[in-house]
Motif scaffolding. Structure first.
Motif, PDB file in Angstrom:
ATOM      1  N   UNK A 106      51.148   6.892  21.301  1.00  9.09           N
ATOM      2  CA  UNK A 106      52.444   6.954  21.964  1.00  9.09           C
ATOM      3  C   UNK A 106      53.616   6.702  21.039  1.00  9.09           C
ATOM      4  N   UNK A 107      53.567   7.215  19.830  1.00 10.73           N
ATOM      5  CA  UNK A 107      54.666   7.060  18.874  1.00 10.73           C
ATOM      6  C   UNK A 107      55.036   5.605  18.636  1.00 10.73           C
ATOM      7  N   UNK A 108      54.043   4.828  18.244  1.00 13.24           N
ATOM      8  CA  UNK A 108      54.210   3.402  17.932  1.00 13.24           C
ATOM      9  C   UNK A 108      54.541   2.563  19.160  1.00 13.24           C
ATOM     10  N   UNK A 109      54.089   2.988  20.328  1.00 16.14           N
ATOM     11  CA  UNK A 109      54.357   2.261  21.567  1.00 16.14           C
ATOM     12  C   UNK A 109      53.210   1.302  21.859  1.00 16.14           C
ATOM     13  N   UNK A 110      53.471  -0.009  21.879  1.00 15.97           N
ATOM     14  CA  UNK A 110      52.382  -0.950  22.152  1.00 15.97           C
ATOM     15  C   UNK A 110      51.798  -0.801  23.553  1.00 15.97           C
ATOM     16  N   UNK A 111      52.600  -0.394  24.540  1.00 18.05           N
ATOM     17  CA  UNK A 111      52.091  -0.202  25.900  1.00 18.05           C
ATOM     18  C   UNK A 111      51.041   0.908  25.933  1.00 18.05           C
ATOM     19  N   UNK A 112      51.390   2.076  25.376  1.00 15.08           N
ATOM     20  CA  UNK A 112      50.464   3.205  25.355  1.00 15.08           C
ATOM     21  C   UNK A 112      49.248   2.880  24.497  1.00 15.08           C
ATOM     22  N   UNK A 113      49.462   2.172  23.396  1.00 14.74           N
ATOM     23  CA  UNK A 113      48.351   1.787  22.535  1.00 14.74           C
ATOM     24  C   UNK A 113      47.379   0.888  23.291  1.00 14.74           C
ATOM     25  N   UNK A 114      47.914  -0.072  24.022  1.00 15.02           N
ATOM     26  CA  UNK A 114      47.059  -0.975  24.804  1.00 15.02           C
ATOM     27  C   UNK A 114      46.296  -0.199  25.876  1.00 15.02           C
ATOM     28  N   UNK A 115      46.979   0.696  26.581  1.00 12.17           N
ATOM     29  CA  UNK A 115      46.318   1.505  27.610  1.00 12.17           C
ATOM     30  C   UNK A 115      45.209   2.355  26.990  1.00 12.17           C
ATOM     31  N   UNK A 116      45.462   2.942  25.825  1.00 11.48           N
ATOM     32  CA  UNK A 116      44.441   3.761  25.166  1.00 11.48           C
ATOM     33  C   UNK A 116      43.225   2.921  24.795  1.00 11.48           C
ATOM     34  N   UNK A 117      43.451   1.725  24.275  1.00 16.91           N
ATOM     35  CA  UNK A 117      42.334   0.841  23.921  1.00 16.91           C
ATOM     36  C   UNK A 117      41.523   0.495  25.167  1.00 16.91           C
ATOM     37  N   UNK A 118      42.199   0.125  26.232  1.00 11.75           N
ATOM     38  CA  UNK A 118      41.518  -0.237  27.478  1.00 11.75           C
ATOM     39  C   UNK A 118      40.715   0.953  28.001  1.00 11.75           C
ATOM     40  N   UNK A 119      41.319   2.138  28.010  1.00 15.41           N
ATOM     41  CA  UNK A 119      40.633   3.333  28.509  1.00 15.41           C
ATOM     42  C   UNK A 119      39.404   3.656  27.659  1.00 15.41           C
TER      43      UNK A 119
END
Length: 167
Positions: A75-88
């Motif tokens: 997500x272009x250095x977005x911690x929210x999207x990064x966290x969601x991707x890790x969880x998924x």
């Protein structure tokens, strides 16, 4: 259940899967959203399928893994999207916490952690963001991280988040 009202959600979702790319996408759009393939929509789809007890096609996981940036983020250095991707990815059971995609995301979280122990998106000027901190905490829990190792110079993530609670 797969039904919501008169919609068969699983069938609707399956119809948007493209075996050639591994992406879930549609031509739909509305408001600020489009049906274009993205790491955000892919992560939501994988998480939804996993939590519904449905199999996640390996190419779908491959697509999401392929969208990770060299810095470990999504997500272009977005911690929210990064966290969601890790969880998924972890929820899909096709990626383990020790795999490079997860460890690189954890390195990204370490680099972007604030002195107060929490996180915020790059666009946010507030000293701390509750949503972002909560998402990253969920990713850390999913990865089996010891939160004692996540204490920053001025605090830890749980205290930072709890400190934002309103009276």
């Amino acid at each position: 259940t797969q039904q919501f009202g008169s919609m068969d959600l699983l069938s609707e979702l399956e119809a948007t899967f493209h075996w050639g790319t591994g992406a879930y996408s549609t031509a739909a759009s509305g408001g600020y959203s489009s049906g274009e393939a993205s790491d955000l929509s892919q992560a939501w789809t994988i998480l939804g399928l996993s939590l519904a007890g449905q199999p996640v096609p390996a190419p779908a996981v491959g697509y999401l893994l392929g969208t990770q940036a060299p810095d470990g983020s999504w997500g272009s250095m977005d911690p929210d999207t990064t966290a969601l991707a890790v969880i998924a990815l972890l929820t899909s059971k096709q990626v383990q916490p020790t795999e490079p995609a997860v460890t690189n995301a954890l390195i990204f979280f370490h680099r972007t952690q604030l002195a107060n122990g929490g996180w915020r998106p790059s666009w946010d000027a507030d000293p701390l963001n509750a949503d972002t901190t909560a998402w990253v905490l969920q990713a850390l829990f999913a990865a089996g991280e010891d939160l004692a190792t996540w204490t920053a110079t001025e605090g830890d993530p749980l205290s930072a988040l709890a400190g934002l609670q309103k009276p």
